[in-house]
Design a protein around this motif. Sequence first.
Motif, PDB file in Angstrom:
ATOM      1  N   LYS A  73     -17.841  24.858 -16.387  1.00 40.36           N
ATOM      2  CA  LYS A  73     -16.259  25.032 -16.026  1.00 40.36           C
ATOM      3  C   LYS A  73     -15.312  24.536 -17.067  1.00 40.36           C
ATOM      4  O   LYS A  73     -14.441  25.046 -17.538  1.00 40.36           O
ATOM      5  CB  LYS A  73     -15.893  24.834 -14.680  1.00 40.36           C
ATOM      6  N   GLU A  74     -15.539  23.094 -17.002  1.00 41.57           N
ATOM      7  CA  GLU A  74     -14.822  22.322 -17.960  1.00 41.57           C
ATOM      8  C   GLU A  74     -14.680  22.695 -19.428  1.00 41.57           C
ATOM      9  O   GLU A  74     -13.897  22.878 -20.084  1.00 41.57           O
ATOM     10  CB  GLU A  74     -15.154  20.699 -17.742  1.00 41.57           C
ATOM     11  N   ASP A  75     -16.013  22.976 -19.769  1.00 42.48           N
ATOM     12  CA  ASP A  75     -16.250  23.466 -21.231  1.00 42.48           C
ATOM     13  C   ASP A  75     -15.656  24.874 -21.334  1.00 42.48           C
ATOM     14  O   ASP A  75     -15.132  25.209 -22.606  1.00 42.48           O
ATOM     15  CB  ASP A  75     -17.769  23.648 -21.540  1.00 42.48           C
ATOM     16  N   VAL A  76     -15.799  25.769 -20.577  1.00 43.70           N
ATOM     17  CA  VAL A  76     -15.038  27.079 -20.613  1.00 43.70           C
ATOM     18  C   VAL A  76     -13.640  26.911 -20.963  1.00 43.70           C
ATOM     19  O   VAL A  76     -12.822  27.299 -21.733  1.00 43.70           O
ATOM     20  CB  VAL A  76     -15.485  28.052 -19.466  1.00 43.70           C
TER      21      VAL A  76
ATOM     22  N   THR B 203     -16.676  34.445 -15.039  1.00 38.74           N
ATOM     23  CA  THR B 203     -15.448  34.251 -16.109  1.00 38.74           C
ATOM     24  C   THR B 203     -15.193  35.716 -16.443  1.00 38.74           C
ATOM     25  O   THR B 203     -14.118  36.093 -16.528  1.00 38.74           O
ATOM     26  CB  THR B 203     -16.143  33.594 -17.106  1.00 38.74           C
ATOM     27  N   HIS B 204     -16.260  36.622 -16.584  1.00 34.75           N
ATOM     28  CA  HIS B 204     -15.927  37.769 -17.305  1.00 34.75           C
ATOM     29  C   HIS B 204     -15.228  38.502 -16.459  1.00 34.75           C
ATOM     30  O   HIS B 204     -14.245  39.302 -16.585  1.00 34.75           O
ATOM     31  CB  HIS B 204     -17.401  38.656 -17.669  1.00 34.75           C
ATOM     32  N   MET B 205     -15.745  38.655 -14.845  1.00 36.85           N
ATOM     33  CA  MET B 205     -14.909  39.271 -13.965  1.00 36.85           C
ATOM     34  C   MET B 205     -13.319  38.815 -13.533  1.00 36.85           C
ATOM     35  O   MET B 205     -12.704  39.854 -13.194  1.00 36.85           O
ATOM     36  CB  MET B 205     -15.784  39.517 -12.669  1.00 36.85           C
ATOM     37  N   TYR B 206     -13.371  37.367 -13.763  1.00 33.98           N
ATOM     38  CA  TYR B 206     -12.258  37.166 -13.566  1.00 33.98           C
ATOM     39  C   TYR B 206     -11.220  37.323 -14.608  1.00 33.98           C
ATOM     40  O   TYR B 206      -9.911  37.902 -14.022  1.00 33.98           O
ATOM     41  CB  TYR B 206     -12.041  35.753 -13.419  1.00 33.98           C
ATOM     42  N   LYS B 207     -11.445  37.494 -15.828  1.00 32.71           N
ATOM     43  CA  LYS B 207     -10.654  37.903 -16.841  1.00 32.71           C
ATOM     44  C   LYS B 207     -10.408  39.386 -16.657  1.00 32.71           C
ATOM     45  O   LYS B 207      -9.148  39.775 -16.896  1.00 32.71           O
ATOM     46  CB  LYS B 207     -11.256  37.432 -18.352  1.00 32.71           C
ATOM     47  N   ARG B 208     -11.300  40.235 -16.341  1.00 33.02           N
ATOM     48  CA  ARG B 208     -11.144  41.640 -15.992  1.00 33.02           C
ATOM     49  C   ARG B 208     -10.066  41.646 -15.093  1.00 33.02           C
ATOM     50  O   ARG B 208      -9.277  42.758 -14.957  1.00 33.02           O
ATOM     51  CB  ARG B 208     -12.403  42.308 -16.025  1.00 33.02           C
ATOM     52  N   GLU B 209     -10.424  41.240 -14.009  1.00 32.55           N
ATOM     53  CA  GLU B 209      -9.540  41.390 -12.628  1.00 32.55           C
ATOM     54  C   GLU B 209      -8.199  41.000 -13.142  1.00 32.55           C
ATOM     55  O   GLU B 209      -7.052  41.691 -12.759  1.00 32.55           O
ATOM     56  CB  GLU B 209      -9.835  40.177 -11.703  1.00 32.55           C
ATOM     57  N   GLN B 210      -7.719  39.876 -13.817  1.00 29.04           N
ATOM     58  CA  GLN B 210      -6.442  39.418 -14.227  1.00 29.04           C
ATOM     59  C   GLN B 210      -5.657  40.375 -14.994  1.00 29.04           C
ATOM     60  O   GLN B 210      -4.674  40.714 -14.913  1.00 29.04           O
ATOM     61  CB  GLN B 210      -6.408  38.010 -14.546  1.00 29.04           C
ATOM     62  N   ALA B 211      -6.447  40.840 -15.785  1.00 26.65           N
ATOM     63  CA  ALA B 211      -6.027  41.788 -16.788  1.00 26.65           C
ATOM     64  C   ALA B 211      -5.417  43.043 -16.253  1.00 26.65           C
ATOM     65  O   ALA B 211      -4.589  43.854 -16.822  1.00 26.65           O
ATOM     66  CB  ALA B 211      -7.023  42.026 -18.059  1.00 26.65           C
TER      67      ALA B 211
ATOM     68  N   TYR C 194     -19.338  37.197  -6.676  1.00 31.77           N
ATOM     69  CA  TYR C 194     -18.038  37.023  -7.099  1.00 31.77           C
ATOM     70  C   TYR C 194     -17.143  37.041  -5.908  1.00 31.77           C
ATOM     71  O   TYR C 194     -16.336  36.091  -5.633  1.00 31.77           O
ATOM     72  CB  TYR C 194     -17.474  37.883  -8.348  1.00 31.77           C
ATOM     73  N   LYS C 195     -17.466  37.976  -5.023  1.00 32.67           N
ATOM     74  CA  LYS C 195     -16.275  38.123  -3.750  1.00 32.67           C
ATOM     75  C   LYS C 195     -16.313  36.692  -3.126  1.00 32.67           C
ATOM     76  O   LYS C 195     -15.298  36.263  -2.373  1.00 32.67           O
ATOM     77  CB  LYS C 195     -16.757  39.313  -3.017  1.00 32.67           C
ATOM     78  N   SER C 196     -17.811  36.254  -2.810  1.00 33.11           N
ATOM     79  CA  SER C 196     -17.896  35.057  -1.788  1.00 33.11           C
ATOM     80  C   SER C 196     -17.893  33.658  -2.431  1.00 33.11           C
ATOM     81  O   SER C 196     -17.824  32.958  -2.018  1.00 33.11           O
ATOM     82  CB  SER C 196     -19.263  35.100  -1.166  1.00 33.11           C
ATOM     83  N   ARG C 197     -17.770  34.051  -4.013  1.00 28.95           N
ATOM     84  CA  ARG C 197     -17.562  32.839  -5.042  1.00 28.95           C
ATOM     85  C   ARG C 197     -18.871  31.754  -4.948  1.00 28.95           C
ATOM     86  O   ARG C 197     -18.639  30.678  -4.686  1.00 28.95           O
ATOM     87  CB  ARG C 197     -16.355  31.731  -4.785  1.00 28.95           C
ATOM     88  N   GLU C 198     -20.051  32.486  -4.796  1.00 31.33           N
ATOM     89  CA  GLU C 198     -21.217  32.016  -4.396  1.00 31.33           C
ATOM     90  C   GLU C 198     -22.218  32.292  -5.804  1.00 31.33           C
ATOM     91  O   GLU C 198     -22.372  33.485  -5.943  1.00 31.33           O
ATOM     92  CB  GLU C 198     -21.937  32.069  -3.199  1.00 31.33           C
TER      93      GLU C 198
ATOM     94  N   HIS D 270      -8.889  27.487 -14.028  1.00 30.74           N
ATOM     95  CA  HIS D 270      -9.030  26.903 -13.016  1.00 30.74           C
ATOM     96  C   HIS D 270      -9.144  27.064 -11.468  1.00 30.74           C
ATOM     97  O   HIS D 270      -9.792  26.231 -10.665  1.00 30.74           O
ATOM     98  CB  HIS D 270      -7.940  25.624 -13.067  1.00 30.74           C
ATOM     99  N   SER D 271      -8.625  28.334 -11.203  1.00 28.78           N
ATOM    100  CA  SER D 271      -8.697  28.610  -9.948  1.00 28.78           C
ATOM    101  C   SER D 271     -10.121  29.477  -9.351  1.00 28.78           C
ATOM    102  O   SER D 271     -10.315  29.325  -8.175  1.00 28.78           O
ATOM    103  CB  SER D 271      -7.617  29.880  -9.599  1.00 28.78           C
TER     104      SER D 271
END
Length: 398
Positions: free
Chosen positions: A180-183, A244-252, A212-216, A192-193
Amino acid sequence: MTKMTITYCDGDFELSEEFVKITLGLDEFYKKTQNSSQNGFLKTEGLVPVQLVESQVYQYGSFAHILEDYRSLYSRLNNIQNELRREYMAKQINGMMYYIRYLEGKAHSFRNIVRNLLFVDSNPVAGWKINRIQQRLEAQLKAAGYSGTVQQMYKKWFEDRKVETDDMLAVLTNLIQTAKEDVSRKMFDDIHSIEAKPKLVKDVPFSAYADYKSREMLINADYHYTYEDLKHLVTHEVFPGHFTHMYKREQAVKCGKIPLDAGLVITNSASSPIFEGIADCGQIFLGWDENEHDEIAKTAQQLKMCTTLNASYLLNELQLDKSEVANYLASQAFGQENWIKSRISFIEDFIRGPFIYSYYRGLESLLPIVQSVPIEEKQDFYHLLYENMLTADELKIF
């Protein structure tokens, strides 16, 4: 290098919303009528294992009605102005129409199923390619000080690098945090969230899974992994892979930057190979290929990807007995017994049998592009790759 730009118009957003409503309706209808999967975990997934954003869902009583709606949607493709986006949606909609044929039992060739759902080479990986991978693995193991047959050397190396089950959660937790830190430093500074917690599970048809939904991050504790295996799984499933991929898509999608179809992860779609290819490039993105053990693990992983693709071909196209397929994986991939059992459980599933092609074919398509991107263009490339829906064809302009 030519920079590629994908732009979106009002017609694109409208068509995308319709696509999502139809596809979620298909997923609901399939879940009500399916009886194909024997695996409880995969059965609950349906056709859309991840829905990142809310949407209206069309209600259907037949596959024929769904097919009619997809055909109507296809006729509106010219409303999309951007050529690359139009080509992508043409493949997605065509693939979903073929999906219906498959779900109805009207698609009879496994090769055609793979080709028309995933838009990849549906042939098995050639034997000479697998032999070359085994020869490379043999040379790497010898250089690392091992002796014997390649299978004997790999088994000894595996035992030397194995992480005990009791230690796995601690190792995974540390790797996830480091990744996570490297990304955040090397790719995206807005993650960060996202939290990801490792969880050991048993009797599942996978090595690891991004919930992803459960963050596990679920990991199969029925067999063992080397430290390098765990590095690969973390980068594939979490950072900079699927989470990471799903988060970026979700935010976009939520900020209106890209159309709504990016909010769906569909099993067996035109985007599936790039989805998996991105995850399998995770270690490369972070620069985590650091030593001879990483190189050995990477070669062994490639061997597993090729042979499991072939195992699905043997089981689903050539109709070989499961015991023959198990023997193939044991002799060619040097797999643990429980790993082989898990792989067969995956590839015999009605939905996941074709999907297994996404891993090797996705990496095969994406890796040369990733390796060709100059350092000064990497940030632009990462945003393009993670924040747009793509197939290998749209990426070839790079």
